[in-house]
Design an enzyme around this catalytic site. Structure first.
Site, mmCIF file in Angstrom:
data_model
loop_
_atom_site.group_PDB
_atom_site.id
_atom_site.type_symbol
_atom_site.label_atom_id
_atom_site.label_comp_id
_atom_site.label_asym_id
_atom_site.label_seq_id
_atom_site.Cartn_x
_atom_site.Cartn_y
_atom_site.Cartn_z
ATOM 1 N N LYS A 158 0.824 -1.211 0.000
ATOM 2 C CA LYS A 158 0.000 0.000 0.000
ATOM 3 C C LYS A 158 0.858 1.259 0.000
ATOM 4 O O LYS A 158 1.939 1.289 0.599
ATOM 5 C CB LYS A 158 -0.906 0.014 1.235
ATOM 6 C CG LYS A 158 -1.874 -1.155 1.305
ATOM 7 C CD LYS A 158 -2.900 -1.103 0.197
ATOM 8 C CE LYS A 158 -3.956 -2.180 0.390
ATOM 9 N NZ LYS A 158 -4.969 -2.138 -0.679
ATOM 10 N N HIS A 215 -9.791 -8.519 -8.038
ATOM 11 C CA HIS A 215 -9.609 -8.086 -6.652
ATOM 12 C C HIS A 215 -10.353 -9.059 -5.757
ATOM 13 O O HIS A 215 -11.491 -9.434 -6.040
ATOM 14 C CB HIS A 215 -10.214 -6.682 -6.500
ATOM 15 C CG HIS A 215 -10.252 -6.170 -5.084
ATOM 16 N ND1 HIS A 215 -11.357 -6.344 -4.264
ATOM 17 C CD2 HIS A 215 -9.334 -5.493 -4.354
ATOM 18 C CE1 HIS A 215 -11.107 -5.774 -3.096
ATOM 19 N NE2 HIS A 215 -9.893 -5.248 -3.113
HETATM 20 MG MG MG Z 1 -6.919 -1.938 -4.207
#
Ligand code: MG
Length: 374
Positions: free
Chosen positions: A161, A293
């Protein structure tokens, strides 16, 4: 046809409080949740599905509306049933579509992939997906330790991230990961829509310094289609996104304007497994790569893997012909509800009847939500 009449729906809301919160640019997560359903037919066929939403909302929707409607319906009316439920609770419809597909495959003596026309791939690559941030000032060290474990386990594709901390701090994180593992891995970064165009562009110089970046995921909000199209012409690596886009029609603006390189639909955010497969197929028609995802539970991820296995390759390149599916490597007991496990960063697609793997019902009982609000 009596064999296909739905007799019973069981719901399993699951909840798990994390030992230490972890998160992304959207903030820390303190718990994990998962909602499973089991549909049983009059003839004793059983199909499982998974939905995602706030557990009290799902539980009430099933109790008061969806279960009373489903009992007595016929599984072979799958499309009609899913369409009806979509109008009440789109995300519940996705779980129901999985369970009904499972039942039909079993009744036909087929695996899910066989029911869908056959798998192009028997093995699907998965990437280790991290929630990189904790509240601790030592979050970066913790992130590196987690990455070390995943690399040890054989993952070669990783996603970390960015976007929750200042660019300079996130850059150090990326540089440390590349310095330690860059020769052994390929790396994606995910901004969770936290930047504007100017902030996203700050990354481009750094992204040119290594040749092992997989993609830059959701640097800016997904509805900024023009900005994405412009960023795509400037970005040194592929742009990816779309995990919260709910169906194929909502992907059309992104596809028509060539705003992304890789679309990332999520089975459970779609209106069902069939709608999800339509999005993948449409992505291919527009010449885009598709890397599903997945985040919540093991069953929805397995359906993403089935769908990926049945998708025609995007490339003729050996060893790089199918895009990876996301694999959550964070603390999450729902990852192991199915016996399916990656080996050296790959999952062998189950070929048994229906979903072809057992669901660990003991684990389900151990994590049943106690009904308290959260
Ligand atoms: Mg994402």
């Amino acid at each position: 046809m009596n064999d296909f009449i739905i007799e019973k729906i069981d719901t399993y809301p699951l909840f798990y409080k994390l030992k230490e919160p972890y998160g992304d640019a959207n903030g820390p997560k303190k718990f994990r949740e998962c909602f499973l359903i089991r549909i049983t037919t009059r003839s004793g066929l059983v199909g499982w599905g998974e939905c995602v939403d706030w557990l009290p909302a799902l539980q009430l929707s099933f109790e008061k509306r969806i279960t009373p409607y489903l009992v007595g319906q016929t599984v072979t009316d799958r499309e009609l049933i899913i369409r009806q439920v979509q109008g009440w609770h789109q995300r519940a419809a996705s779980g129901i579509s999985m369970a009904l597909t499972d039942i039909l495959a079993q009744a036909a003596g087929l695996s899910i992939c066989e029911l869908w026309g056959g798998a192009h791939q028997g093995v699907i690559p998965v990437y280790a997906s991290f929630q990189s941030y904790t509240d601790s000032p030592q979050w970066m060290d913790t992130s590196l330790q987690r990455i070390d474990k995943a690399v040890d386990e054989g993952f070669t594709l990783l996603k970390i991230k960015v976007g929750a901390r200042p660019f300079k701090e996130d850059r150090v994180h990326v540089e440390r990961v590349q310095g330690a593992y860059g020769d052994r891995i390929q790396l994606a970064i995910d901004g969770n829509q936290s930047y504007d165009v100017g902030a996203a562009k700050q990354w481009f110089q750094l992204l040119q310094e290594w040749d092992n970046f997989l993609w830059f995921e959701e640097p800016i909000p997904t509805d900024r289609v023009h900005d994405y199209a412009m960023l795509r012409t400037l970005s040194p690596i592929p742009l990816a996104g779309g995990e919260n886009v709910v169906d194929a029609t909502k992907f059309i603006p992104l596809l028509r304007q060539s705003a992304l390189d890789i679309i990332q639909p999520d089975v459970m955010h779609h209106k069902g497994i069939d709608a999800f497969r339509t999005t993948l197929a449409m992505g291919r028609e527009f010449g885009m790569r598709c890397s599903p995802h997945t985040y919540d539970g093991a069953l929805s991820r397995l359906y993403a893997i089935f769908a990926q296995a049945c998708l025609a390759p995007w490339s003729k390149m050996q060893g790089d012909s199918i895009e990876p599916v996301e694999w959550d490597v964070m603390e999450n007991p729902f990852t192991s509800l199915l016996s399916l496990k990656p080996e050296r960063g790959q999952v062998t697609v189950p070929t048994g009847r229906g979903i072809g793997v057992e669901i660990d019902e003991e684990k389900i009982r151990a994590h049943l939500w106690d009904g308290s609000l959260y």
